[in-house]
Design a protein around this motif. Sequence first.
Motif, PDB file in Angstrom:
ATOM      1  N   LYS A 166       0.818  -1.216   0.000  1.00 14.05           N
ATOM      2  CA  LYS A 166       0.000   0.000   0.000  1.00 14.05           C
ATOM      3  C   LYS A 166       0.850   1.264   0.000  1.00 14.05           C
ATOM      4  O   LYS A 166       0.401   2.327  -0.404  1.00 14.05           O
ATOM      5  N   THR A 167       2.074   1.139   0.453  1.00 14.98           N
ATOM      6  CA  THR A 167       2.997   2.286   0.454  1.00 14.98           C
ATOM      7  C   THR A 167       3.453   2.645  -0.961  1.00 14.98           C
ATOM      8  O   THR A 167       4.064   3.692  -1.176  1.00 14.98           O
ATOM      9  N   GLY A 168       3.178   1.727  -1.904  1.00 17.62           N
ATOM     10  CA  GLY A 168       3.623   1.931  -3.277  1.00 17.62           C
ATOM     11  C   GLY A 168       4.896   1.174  -3.608  1.00 17.62           C
ATOM     12  O   GLY A 168       5.329   1.123  -4.773  1.00 17.62           O
ATOM     13  N   THR A 169       5.501   0.579  -2.600  1.00 19.27           N
ATOM     14  CA  THR A 169       6.729  -0.191  -2.803  1.00 19.27           C
ATOM     15  C   THR A 169       6.413  -1.546  -3.433  1.00 19.27           C
ATOM     16  O   THR A 169       5.564  -2.284  -2.936  1.00 19.27           O
ATOM     17  N   THR A 170       7.096  -1.860  -4.523  1.00 22.56           N
ATOM     18  CA  THR A 170       6.940  -3.170  -5.155  1.00 22.56           C
ATOM     19  C   THR A 170       8.077  -4.068  -4.686  1.00 22.56           C
ATOM     20  O   THR A 170       9.251  -3.742  -4.866  1.00 22.56           O
ATOM     21  N   ALA A 171       7.723  -5.198  -4.058  1.00 20.94           N
ATOM     22  CA  ALA A 171       8.725  -6.113  -3.496  1.00 20.94           C
ATOM     23  C   ALA A 171       9.042  -7.266  -4.444  1.00 20.94           C
ATOM     24  O   ALA A 171      10.152  -7.797  -4.427  1.00 20.94           O
TER      25      ALA A 171
ATOM     26  N   ILE B 114      18.008 -17.096  -1.623  1.00 18.39           N
ATOM     27  CA  ILE B 114      19.039 -16.195  -1.095  1.00 18.39           C
ATOM     28  C   ILE B 114      18.978 -14.839  -1.801  1.00 18.39           C
ATOM     29  O   ILE B 114      18.318 -14.681  -2.830  1.00 18.39           O
ATOM     30  N   GLY B 115      19.703 -13.882  -1.248  1.00 23.05           N
ATOM     31  CA  GLY B 115      19.761 -12.537  -1.818  1.00 23.05           C
ATOM     32  C   GLY B 115      19.981 -11.531  -0.703  1.00 23.05           C
ATOM     33  O   GLY B 115      19.810 -11.834   0.475  1.00 23.05           O
ATOM     34  N   SER B 116      20.346 -10.331  -1.076  1.00 23.99           N
ATOM     35  CA  SER B 116      20.648  -9.292  -0.086  1.00 23.99           C
ATOM     36  C   SER B 116      19.384  -8.844   0.630  1.00 23.99           C
ATOM     37  O   SER B 116      18.260  -9.101   0.178  1.00 23.99           O
ATOM     38  N   THR B 117      19.559  -8.165   1.752  1.00 27.82           N
ATOM     39  CA  THR B 117      18.429  -7.637   2.517  1.00 27.82           C
ATOM     40  C   THR B 117      17.576  -6.735   1.638  1.00 27.82           C
ATOM     41  O   THR B 117      18.103  -5.885   0.907  1.00 27.82           O
ATOM     42  N   GLY B 118      16.259  -6.949   1.674  1.00 30.58           N
ATOM     43  CA  GLY B 118      15.347  -6.129   0.887  1.00 30.58           C
ATOM     44  C   GLY B 118      15.108  -6.604  -0.531  1.00 30.58           C
ATOM     45  O   GLY B 118      14.446  -5.921  -1.308  1.00 30.58           O
TER      46      GLY B 118
ATOM     47  N   GLY C  38      13.357  -9.177  -1.447  1.00 28.52           N
ATOM     48  CA  GLY C  38      12.038  -9.775  -1.645  1.00 28.52           C
ATOM     49  C   GLY C  38      11.882 -11.185  -1.114  1.00 28.52           C
ATOM     50  O   GLY C  38      10.828 -11.805  -1.277  1.00 28.52           O
ATOM     51  N   LYS C  39      12.905 -11.696  -0.429  1.00 26.59           N
ATOM     52  CA  LYS C  39      12.858 -13.079   0.073  1.00 26.59           C
ATOM     53  C   LYS C  39      11.681 -13.305   1.018  1.00 26.59           C
ATOM     54  O   LYS C  39      10.915 -14.261   0.873  1.00 26.59           O
ATOM     55  N   SER C  40      11.558 -12.428   2.009  1.00 21.30           N
ATOM     56  CA  SER C  40      10.504 -12.593   3.011  1.00 21.30           C
ATOM     57  C   SER C  40       9.117 -12.450   2.389  1.00 21.30           C
ATOM     58  O   SER C  40       8.201 -13.206   2.712  1.00 21.30           O
ATOM     59  N   THR C  41       8.974 -11.492   1.487  1.00 19.78           N
ATOM     60  CA  THR C  41       7.684 -11.320   0.807  1.00 19.78           C
ATOM     61  C   THR C  41       7.323 -12.577   0.029  1.00 19.78           C
ATOM     62  O   THR C  41       6.172 -13.025   0.047  1.00 19.78           O
ATOM     63  N   LEU C  42       8.293 -13.149  -0.647  1.00 25.88           N
ATOM     64  CA  LEU C  42       8.068 -14.356  -1.429  1.00 25.88           C
ATOM     65  C   LEU C  42       7.498 -15.481  -0.574  1.00 25.88           C
ATOM     66  O   LEU C  42       6.462 -16.068  -0.897  1.00 25.88           O
ATOM     67  N   ILE C  43       8.145 -15.762   0.554  1.00 23.06           N
ATOM     68  CA  ILE C  43       7.666 -16.891   1.353  1.00 23.06           C
ATOM     69  C   ILE C  43       6.375 -16.558   2.110  1.00 23.06           C
ATOM     70  O   ILE C  43       5.545 -17.438   2.331  1.00 23.06           O
ATOM     71  N   LYS C  44       6.201 -15.275   2.471  1.00 24.50           N
ATOM     72  CA  LYS C  44       4.952 -14.892   3.139  1.00 24.50           C
ATOM     73  C   LYS C  44       3.747 -15.100   2.224  1.00 24.50           C
ATOM     74  O   LYS C  44       2.649 -15.433   2.684  1.00 24.50           O
ATOM     75  N   MET C  45       3.952 -14.928   0.930  1.00 19.71           N
ATOM     76  CA  MET C  45       2.863 -15.178  -0.016  1.00 19.71           C
ATOM     77  C   MET C  45       2.551 -16.669  -0.114  1.00 19.71           C
ATOM     78  O   MET C  45       1.405 -17.044  -0.351  1.00 19.71           O
ATOM     79  N   LEU C  46       3.554 -17.510   0.081  1.00 18.22           N
ATOM     80  CA  LEU C  46       3.327 -18.956  -0.007  1.00 18.22           C
ATOM     81  C   LEU C  46       2.413 -19.460   1.102  1.00 18.22           C
ATOM     82  O   LEU C  46       1.609 -20.367   0.888  1.00 18.22           O
TER      83      LEU C  46
ATOM     84  N   LYS D 213      24.672 -28.028  -1.179  1.00 18.31           N
ATOM     85  CA  LYS D 213      24.583 -28.296  -2.618  1.00 18.31           C
ATOM     86  C   LYS D 213      23.156 -28.608  -3.101  1.00 18.31           C
ATOM     87  O   LYS D 213      22.920 -29.530  -3.862  1.00 18.31           O
ATOM     88  N   LYS D 214      22.213 -27.823  -2.615  1.00 17.38           N
ATOM     89  CA  LYS D 214      20.816 -27.945  -3.053  1.00 17.38           C
ATOM     90  C   LYS D 214      20.533 -26.958  -4.182  1.00 17.38           C
ATOM     91  O   LYS D 214      21.396 -26.196  -4.597  1.00 17.38           O
ATOM     92  N   ARG D 215      19.309 -26.959  -4.664  1.00 13.44           N
ATOM     93  CA  ARG D 215      18.882 -25.938  -5.630  1.00 13.44           C
ATOM     94  C   ARG D 215      18.897 -24.578  -4.930  1.00 13.44           C
ATOM     95  O   ARG D 215      18.514 -24.479  -3.752  1.00 13.44           O
ATOM     96  N   VAL D 216      19.338 -23.549  -5.633  1.00 17.57           N
ATOM     97  CA  VAL D 216      19.451 -22.212  -5.045  1.00 17.57           C
ATOM     98  C   VAL D 216      18.775 -21.191  -5.964  1.00 17.57           C
ATOM     99  O   VAL D 216      19.116 -21.088  -7.151  1.00 17.57           O
ATOM    100  N   VAL D 217      17.831 -20.444  -5.406  1.00 13.61           N
ATOM    101  CA  VAL D 217      17.166 -19.367  -6.139  1.00 13.61           C
ATOM    102  C   VAL D 217      17.693 -18.040  -5.613  1.00 13.61           C
ATOM    103  O   VAL D 217      17.564 -17.742  -4.423  1.00 13.61           O
ATOM    104  N   LEU D 218      18.322 -17.262  -6.487  1.00 12.66           N
ATOM    105  CA  LEU D 218      18.918 -15.979  -6.107  1.00 12.66           C
ATOM    106  C   LEU D 218      17.994 -14.839  -6.526  1.00 12.66           C
ATOM    107  O   LEU D 218      17.652 -14.699  -7.707  1.00 12.66           O
ATOM    108  N   LEU D 219      17.592 -14.030  -5.538  1.00 11.67           N
ATOM    109  CA  LEU D 219      16.731 -12.872  -5.800  1.00 11.67           C
ATOM    110  C   LEU D 219      17.534 -11.585  -5.745  1.00 11.67           C
ATOM    111  O   LEU D 219      18.475 -11.455  -4.962  1.00 11.67           O
ATOM    112  N   ASP D 220      17.129 -10.637  -6.567  1.00  9.46           N
ATOM    113  CA  ASP D 220      17.696  -9.295  -6.500  1.00  9.46           C
ATOM    114  C   ASP D 220      16.610  -8.311  -6.929  1.00  9.46           C
ATOM    115  O   ASP D 220      16.031  -8.450  -8.012  1.00  9.46           O
TER     116      ASP D 220
END
Length: 228
Positions: A14-19, A36-40, A42-50, A206-213
């Motif tokens: 609602k703030t207008g920020t796209t995660a 994985i990925g740096s702070t901010g 979108g990692k937390s948003t991704l799993i919260k949607m799940l 050595k698992k599958r790794v999804v990198l977000l940015d």
Amino acid sequence: MDIIRMKNVKKTYKTGTTAIYDLDLNIKKGEFVFVIGSTGCGKSTLIKMLYREEKPTSGKILVGGIDVGKIRNGKVYKLRRKIGVVFQNYQLLQNSTAYENVAFALEVLGLPKSEVHPKVMKVLDLVGLKNKAKQYPNHLSGGEQQRVAIARAIVNGPKILICDEPTGNLDPKTSMEIMEVLEAINKLGTTIIMVTHDIEIVEKLKKRVVLLDSGRIVKDYKEGEYKK
């Protein structure tokens, strides 16, 4: 078979920020996937949607066949029964024993005590805490508290286990012990999605790794491909 499907998913607050921007991600039943990925990023948003803590703004998310974006608030419990969630800060009931913390997850479903007891003891044994069932959280180490949290998350037999920085408060040795527990759970058939900043763990397992940015998947590494 895909147990999770995300297609053209976008999340704008609602703030207008796209995660999350136009994200596509499929996860097969029984996979172990690091996010994985740096702070901010979108990692937390991704799993919260799940697990429907957040709803996607657009796009489609299917978790165990349930359309997360369309599920009504009153029916979210049906989705949550398919998913276990483990947090960085354990979130245990401090005035309840390890046994009682795990049993609570079944008692809220209305299971009789005769069914609760064997299920609780089975998962406490799986996480290596069968002999500490009567201990309270303040008498357990951080690693032991996280094991209780994991036991609570899996006692209902969820198909998916989401872990949000589960080793974030733990030393390297204890972190690896927790990862051994998660690997054992994964080998029993549970799909695991784990958000982490601990790249050493990611490299070792050595698992599958999804990198977000910046809300996008910039790389999806197959098992054993990821290197710092």
